[in-house]
Design an enzyme around this catalytic site. Structure first.
Site, PDB file in Angstrom:
ATOM      1  N   ARG A   1     -38.853-112.600 -21.757  1.00  0.00           N
ATOM      2  CA  ARG A   1     -37.645-111.841 -21.396  1.00  0.00           C
ATOM      3  C   ARG A   1     -36.669-112.837 -20.769  1.00  0.00           C
ATOM      4  O   ARG A   1     -37.064-113.650 -19.929  1.00  0.00           O
ATOM      5  CB  ARG A   1     -37.921-110.727 -20.347  1.00  0.00           C
ATOM      6  CG  ARG A   1     -38.953-109.692 -20.699  1.00  0.00           C
ATOM      7  CD  ARG A   1     -38.480-108.487 -21.483  1.00  0.00           C
ATOM      8  NE  ARG A   1     -37.216-107.864 -21.212  1.00  0.00           N
ATOM      9  CZ  ARG A   1     -37.035-106.755 -20.484  1.00  0.00           C
ATOM     10  NH1 ARG A   1     -38.048-106.171 -19.880  1.00  0.00           N
ATOM     11  NH2 ARG A   1     -35.826-106.214 -20.366  1.00  0.00           N
TER      12      ARG A   1
ATOM     13  N   ARG B   1     -42.830-103.637 -16.932  1.00  0.00           N
ATOM     14  CA  ARG B   1     -41.405-103.928 -16.764  1.00  0.00           C
ATOM     15  C   ARG B   1     -41.039-103.848 -15.282  1.00  0.00           C
ATOM     16  O   ARG B   1     -41.823-103.400 -14.455  1.00  0.00           O
ATOM     17  CB  ARG B   1     -40.558-102.966 -17.580  1.00  0.00           C
ATOM     18  CG  ARG B   1     -40.949-101.521 -17.363  1.00  0.00           C
ATOM     19  CD  ARG B   1     -39.828-100.585 -17.511  1.00  0.00           C
ATOM     20  NE  ARG B   1     -38.871-100.764 -16.421  1.00  0.00           N
ATOM     21  CZ  ARG B   1     -39.088-100.373 -15.166  1.00  0.00           C
ATOM     22  NH1 ARG B   1     -40.195 -99.792 -14.800  1.00  0.00           N
ATOM     23  NH2 ARG B   1     -38.163-100.575 -14.236  1.00  0.00           N
ATOM     24  N   GLY B   2     -39.798-104.256 -14.989  1.00  0.00           N
ATOM     25  CA  GLY B   2     -39.365-104.344 -13.596  1.00  0.00           C
ATOM     26  C   GLY B   2     -39.534-105.787 -13.172  1.00  0.00           C
ATOM     27  O   GLY B   2     -40.603-106.373 -13.344  1.00  0.00           O
ATOM     28  N   ALA B   3     -38.453-106.362 -12.634  1.00  0.00           N
ATOM     29  CA  ALA B   3     -38.450-107.799 -12.374  1.00  0.00           C
ATOM     30  C   ALA B   3     -39.665-108.278 -11.570  1.00  0.00           C
ATOM     31  O   ALA B   3     -40.368-109.209 -11.999  1.00  0.00           O
ATOM     32  CB  ALA B   3     -37.131-108.199 -11.706  1.00  0.00           C
TER      33      ALA B   3
ATOM     34  N   ASP C   1     -32.231-107.547 -11.417  1.00  0.00           N
ATOM     35  CA  ASP C   1     -33.031-108.463 -12.235  1.00  0.00           C
ATOM     36  C   ASP C   1     -32.718-109.922 -11.932  1.00  0.00           C
ATOM     37  O   ASP C   1     -33.558-110.794 -12.123  1.00  0.00           O
ATOM     38  CB  ASP C   1     -32.848-108.156 -13.721  1.00  0.00           C
ATOM     39  CG  ASP C   1     -33.577-106.872 -14.076  1.00  0.00           C
ATOM     40  OD1 ASP C   1     -32.984-105.793 -13.880  1.00  0.00           O
ATOM     41  OD2 ASP C   1     -34.748-106.935 -14.475  1.00  0.00           O
TER      42      ASP C   1
END
Lengths: 347, 347
Positions: free
Chosen positions: B87, B44-46, B236
């Site tokens: 996502r 995760r994490g842009a 994001d």
């Protein structure tokens, strides 16, 4: 569903730490068990804590029938001191204990400790009965603020579980719902102890009122998207200037409500007002243990040994409060003036 | 500690859903496993999602060596479509896939699919390498905002785990800490998935930077008590007007920062900007399943069947943002103008 029941020298408490997964009652036959229940939050909510402490004194006094009146009075006063230390922020606890000690003082000339115990029991029952009547009046006054279908947001639990009767903030919501003026309630889950998720959501579902559960950090986004038109919460202590101590996170909700032009209402009986302090700066804020934040249901959710700040309450300054709903009516700014009036009504 | 490692046609991901209690790696030998990891938030994490998707395309292409170039290109493009749907909010995902498809287009005249695969692998490695260089530049620019010892608050995780390298917001914090200008970091736990408690607190403890964990609803009270002097978060997706989509709760923190006169900084590489949208109103907000809110570590914390609203992100309007830290320097209001300039620099 009753959270506090007094019968045959036994105080039965609905164990609020186990809800909503388990519905279990604790039977308290001695005052120490009640003190423990208050400390552990098995009973919680400012008015409920006050009533529980009053009954704890009755249980404590009941163990001292052998003593002569001076020793009896001294021992009961000692028990009162211990009960006062169970939680530092909610003022109803001190208010209820103060009422009980006044009754004890009035009986001090009497040599019959059994008569004193009966008087204490009647006083405790009166505190609980008064809470019921007060809740009903607050609900009626508060519902008058809702004149059209409204979605409201609430934080923590100020419902039947927090009181002896229908609740403070949720009592208002229930009444307004009956009148067709509540479309739904957004319940903040209220970390760390999740009173919103576990108790408020559960109570509202039981009452058949549409409820949507959100995490605390979603409240701002819900407001930004025009999903709620009012906020209503309870209180643990209110100062003479109208500053309101309530569950941690209430202050953030009040700031967010201001930013979105949404009224922020507080519902609290006169017993929640502390007429001895001028502002919220004088309210002691309970800090609780780190594990409330670092673990959940026995699961560790943070690194071992991490530093934690865990205040249980915060103070919302009076300028963020649109109205305070009491059993005597609705208080508006300037609060110092409105609360001076309330002091007179309470005498 | 590296959250993403590419070696011998295997993408190794640190499983972020198990931290901090378990340090486990996932070895992805096919693109489907990477897509699953993105969906499950194991990665995760842009910026990290972008790099992971690029390597997923390399893995996918590697399975298609038997095909002639037109079919090869078609199949790789189909895989890209699936990856794009993992996502919806973080734009780095679309940015990285776009870069990879451009490389694929450039190879389309070539008949050798092995050469195309090599080119794709080099492009993916370049995306990861670029993230490393970009993080370092952002850290240097961002640290210049801290000229005296400062306590900062952060929300969610924008650290090494969210990127290929030292992180965006936490990269800035680390650099400012090295320069003696960070006294401590308050980490919002960031419900529902607790990235702050599980990841940010853990990363900062590993780095030896003093960190205090709080629940999200304590941020306002921490500000009110002058315990922090700045807020810094990642992003994001950022629109042309400077509106910032980031983890749910960021908007509330930004409003609270404004109320307390505290600067609210965003650290994000140019790949987080979406140059195709004019404002935050055009950013799709992912809604995730109710169980993220109603359960924690397998424990149910809310009544069965309760209605839940669970947006994963929110949008902070540009007027609440004091500065956006990019690898090209620090952007200030008016953002439309500053971001127009950034568009040119990115070409």
């Amino acid at each position: 569903m009753r959270s506090i029941v007094w019968s045959n020298n036994c105080l039965t408490l609905l164990n609020q730490t186990l809800l909503p997964t388990r519905l279990e009652y604790i039977e308290c036959h001695d005052w120490q068990r009640v003190a423990e229940a208050i400390r552990r939050l098995e009973v919680r909510g400012a008015p409920a804590i006050g009533a529980a402490a009053a009954f704890a004194l009755v249980l404590g006094a009941g163990e001292l029938t052998e003593l002569a009146m001076p020793e009896f009075k001294e021992k009961v006063t000692q028990i009162a001191s211990v009960l006062r230390q169970t939680r530092p922020t909610a003022v109803n606890l001190f208010w209820a204990i103060g009422r009980m000690l006044t009754v004890l003082d009035q009986m001090a000339g009497n040599t019959d400790t059994n008569a004193a115990i009966t008087a204490l029991e009647q006083a405790a029952i009166a505190i609980a009965e008064k809470d019921r009547a007060v809740n009903e009046k607050m609900a009626v006054h508060g519902a008058s603020l809702f004149t059209k279908p409204t979605a409201v947001l609430t934080h923590c639990n100020a419902g039947a579980l927090a009181t002896v009767a229908i609740g403070t903030a949720l009592g208002v919501v229930c009444k307004a719902w009956e009148q067709g003026n509540i479309t739904q309630v957004f319940a903040d889950e209220t970390r760390p102890l999740l009173q919103g998720a576990r108790l408020t959501a559960w109570e509202l579902m039981q009452a058949g009122i549409p409820v949507t559960l959100i995490t605390d950090n979603m409240a701002g986004w819900v407001m930004k998207n025009n999903m709620v038109q009012a906020v209503i919460v309870g209180a643990d202590r209110i100062a003479l200037n109208g500053d309101v101590a309530n569950k941690i996170g209430t202050y953030s909700v009040a700031v967010l409500a201001k930013e979105h032009g949404i009224p922020f209402y507080v519902a609290a009986p006169s017993s929640t007002f502390d007429f001895t302090i001028n502002s919220g700066a004088d309210i002691p804020i309970e800090e609780r243990c780190a594990t409330e934040v670092t673990s959940l249901g026995g699961n560790c959710v943070a690194p071992q040994g991490v530093n934690v700040f865990n205040p249980a309450f915060d103070v919302t300054p009076n300028n963020l409060v649109a109205a305070i709903i009491t059993e005597y009516g609705i208080l508006r700014t300037p609060y110092s003036q409105a609360i001076s009036q309330l002091v007179k009504q309470c005498k």
